[in-house]
Design a protein around this motif. Sequence first.
Motif, short mmCIF file in Angstrom:
data_model
loop_
_atom_site.label_atom_id
_atom_site.label_comp_id
_atom_site.label_asym_id
_atom_site.label_seq_id
_atom_site.Cartn_x
_atom_site.Cartn_y
_atom_site.Cartn_z
N ALA A 207 8.64 8.12 -15.29
CA ALA A 207 8.94 9.23 -14.39
C ALA A 207 8.59 8.82 -12.97
N PRO A 208 9.33 9.33 -11.98
CA PRO A 208 9.02 8.97 -10.60
C PRO A 208 7.56 9.27 -10.25
N GLN A 209 6.96 8.37 -9.48
CA GLN A 209 5.57 8.56 -9.08
C GLN A 209 5.44 9.59 -7.96
N TYR A 210 6.54 9.88 -7.30
CA TYR A 210 6.52 10.78 -6.15
C TYR A 210 7.37 12.03 -6.44
N GLU A 222 14.70 15.33 5.10
CA GLU A 222 15.74 14.31 4.97
C GLU A 222 15.29 12.93 5.43
N THR A 223 14.43 12.86 6.43
CA THR A 223 13.88 11.56 6.83
C THR A 223 13.15 10.94 5.65
N ILE A 224 12.38 11.74 4.94
CA ILE A 224 11.62 11.26 3.79
C ILE A 224 12.57 10.78 2.70
N ARG A 225 13.60 11.56 2.43
CA ARG A 225 14.58 11.14 1.41
C ARG A 225 15.26 9.83 1.80
N TYR A 226 15.62 9.69 3.08
CA TYR A 226 16.22 8.44 3.56
C TYR A 226 15.28 7.26 3.29
N LEU A 227 14.01 7.44 3.59
CA LEU A 227 13.05 6.34 3.43
C LEU A 227 12.86 5.98 1.96
N PHE A 228 12.80 6.98 1.10
CA PHE A 228 12.74 6.71 -0.34
C PHE A 228 13.95 5.89 -0.77
N LYS A 229 15.13 6.33 -0.34
CA LYS A 229 16.36 5.64 -0.75
C LYS A 229 16.43 4.23 -0.18
N TYR A 230 16.05 4.08 1.07
CA TYR A 230 16.07 2.76 1.70
C TYR A 230 15.16 1.78 0.96
N GLY A 231 13.98 2.26 0.57
CA GLY A 231 13.01 1.41 -0.11
C GLY A 231 13.22 1.31 -1.61
N GLU A 232 14.27 1.98 -2.12
CA GLU A 232 14.57 2.00 -3.55
C GLU A 232 13.36 2.49 -4.34
N ILE A 233 12.70 3.52 -3.82
CA ILE A 233 11.55 4.13 -4.49
C ILE A 233 12.02 5.40 -5.18
N GLU A 234 11.86 5.45 -6.49
CA GLU A 234 12.26 6.63 -7.24
C GLU A 234 11.39 7.83 -6.82
N PHE A 235 12.02 9.00 -6.72
CA PHE A 235 11.26 10.21 -6.42
C PHE A 235 11.96 11.40 -7.03
N GLU A 236 11.17 12.42 -7.32
CA GLU A 236 11.71 13.68 -7.83
C GLU A 236 12.01 14.58 -6.63
N LYS A 265 -2.24 14.16 -6.27
CA LYS A 265 -2.63 14.62 -4.93
C LYS A 265 -1.42 15.17 -4.20
N VAL A 266 -1.64 16.20 -3.39
CA VAL A 266 -0.54 16.85 -2.67
C VAL A 266 -0.86 16.87 -1.18
N VAL A 267 0.11 16.45 -0.38
CA VAL A 267 -0.04 16.51 1.07
C VAL A 267 1.21 17.15 1.68
N GLY A 268 1.03 17.71 2.87
CA GLY A 268 2.14 18.26 3.62
C GLY A 268 2.38 17.46 4.88
N GLN A 269 3.11 18.06 5.84
CA GLN A 269 3.42 17.45 7.14
C GLN A 269 4.47 16.34 7.02
N SER A 270 5.69 16.71 7.38
CA SER A 270 6.84 15.80 7.19
C SER A 270 6.70 14.49 7.95
N ILE A 271 6.19 14.53 9.16
CA ILE A 271 6.10 13.29 9.95
C ILE A 271 5.01 12.39 9.39
N ALA A 272 3.90 12.97 8.96
CA ALA A 272 2.84 12.16 8.34
C ALA A 272 3.35 11.48 7.07
N ILE A 273 4.13 12.21 6.28
CA ILE A 273 4.70 11.64 5.05
C ILE A 273 5.68 10.52 5.40
N ALA A 274 6.52 10.76 6.41
CA ALA A 274 7.48 9.74 6.83
C ALA A 274 6.78 8.50 7.35
#
Length: 409
Positions: A207-210, A222-236, A265-274
């Motif tokens: 299962a995806p780790q993220y 969407e920035t986060i989704r782009y980065l996941f896709k660019y890095g080929e990191i599976e995410f839910e 663990k859960v974190v917020g803030q879109s720019i910090a995640i990106a």
Amino acid sequence: MAPQYKLTYFDVPGMAETCRYLFSYGGIEFEDVRIKQENWPQVKDKMPFGTVPTLEHNGKVVDQSLAIARYLAKKVKLVGDNEWENLEIDATVDTINDIRQKIIAVFLEKDDAKKKALIEAVKKDTFGFYLPRLEAEVQKNKGYLVLGRLTWADFYFTTLSRVFDVVSGEDVLASYPNLKGVREKVNALPSIKKWNEIRPKTIFEMAPQYKLTYFDIRGLAETIRYLFKYGEIEFEDVRIKHENWPPLKDSTPFGVLPILEHNGKVVGQSIAIARYLGRKVKLAGENEWENLEIDAVVDTLNDMKSKLSAIFAEKDEAKKKVLIEAVKKDTFSFYLPRLEAIVKKNKGYFALGRLTWADFYFATVSPAYDLVTGEDILASYPNLKSVREKVNALPAIKKWIEVRPKTDF
């Protein structure tokens, strides 16, 4: 002509995946027979020793996954040049198989409490013992497990190491960059990459780790989704309907989205995640000053985005029209010429003269400019427009844009 080889196993990667990798690497056609678990009792007695995988060739059937893999490795020239070198490979493979044997008990245990204790023991005693030693071997062998070059031992480790993550629920190789490099190199081989794209996805897959949670729009996630896709990191990609948000709001850290969940663990803030993901996918700076340059650009872009928020919040159409004109006159006319100059100075990018996560942030947030105004705001800014086009033309991003849910923004 029908394939000369017939490989039979369950409908999981498991002990057959090294063989499938070797077939794919060598461009050898094979029949990939997959048995459903519920059908196994009726099939078991037909196998030489009641186990799979089996390989059938010219009317003969053999079992034992490592023996089959060794045979295929010789056919595709991933073995040693002499018997001593083959001994080195076999010793490495058998050591990796020792790890597998110690993991089996975790899959067999049905009691959750006992399983949890077994997992902790595997992480501490098995991974803690074997992985540092294998890491040292890879470092000594120029990025490979043995002989200083690609062998079938690297294939066996690559296919088995998926199980490490499944067992532990973690990225076990995160602390072992050389071992992780082995897996990445094998999976990056063109024939293996193609196999992984087309192979059946099964319940055995990790299962995806993220877990990314946001509304059913592109927006701040969407920035986060782009980065996941660019890095080929599976995410839910969890998407919440706005009408379902009120009862969920209090369950988030600060009552806002997006949030990212990883290892409990859960974190917020879109720019910090990106920013975190930008570093993971190597779209960050090479030192803290370079990261500062990227952060300064992103924060400037975020300043501009913040000035648009009032427009989305305004319900009165007349007032909204006044706000839009003010944004066009005061915000866009102030920021965009300066940002255009920065991109021109940085050879077509926002920072460092190369692709960074700042470009991803702009590519995902700038469509809001057009949505707010109903105009092509970047028409007069060719360098800025080019940044967005370059990011969206990246193969992984282009593919994501084609398949992502269609929303206004």
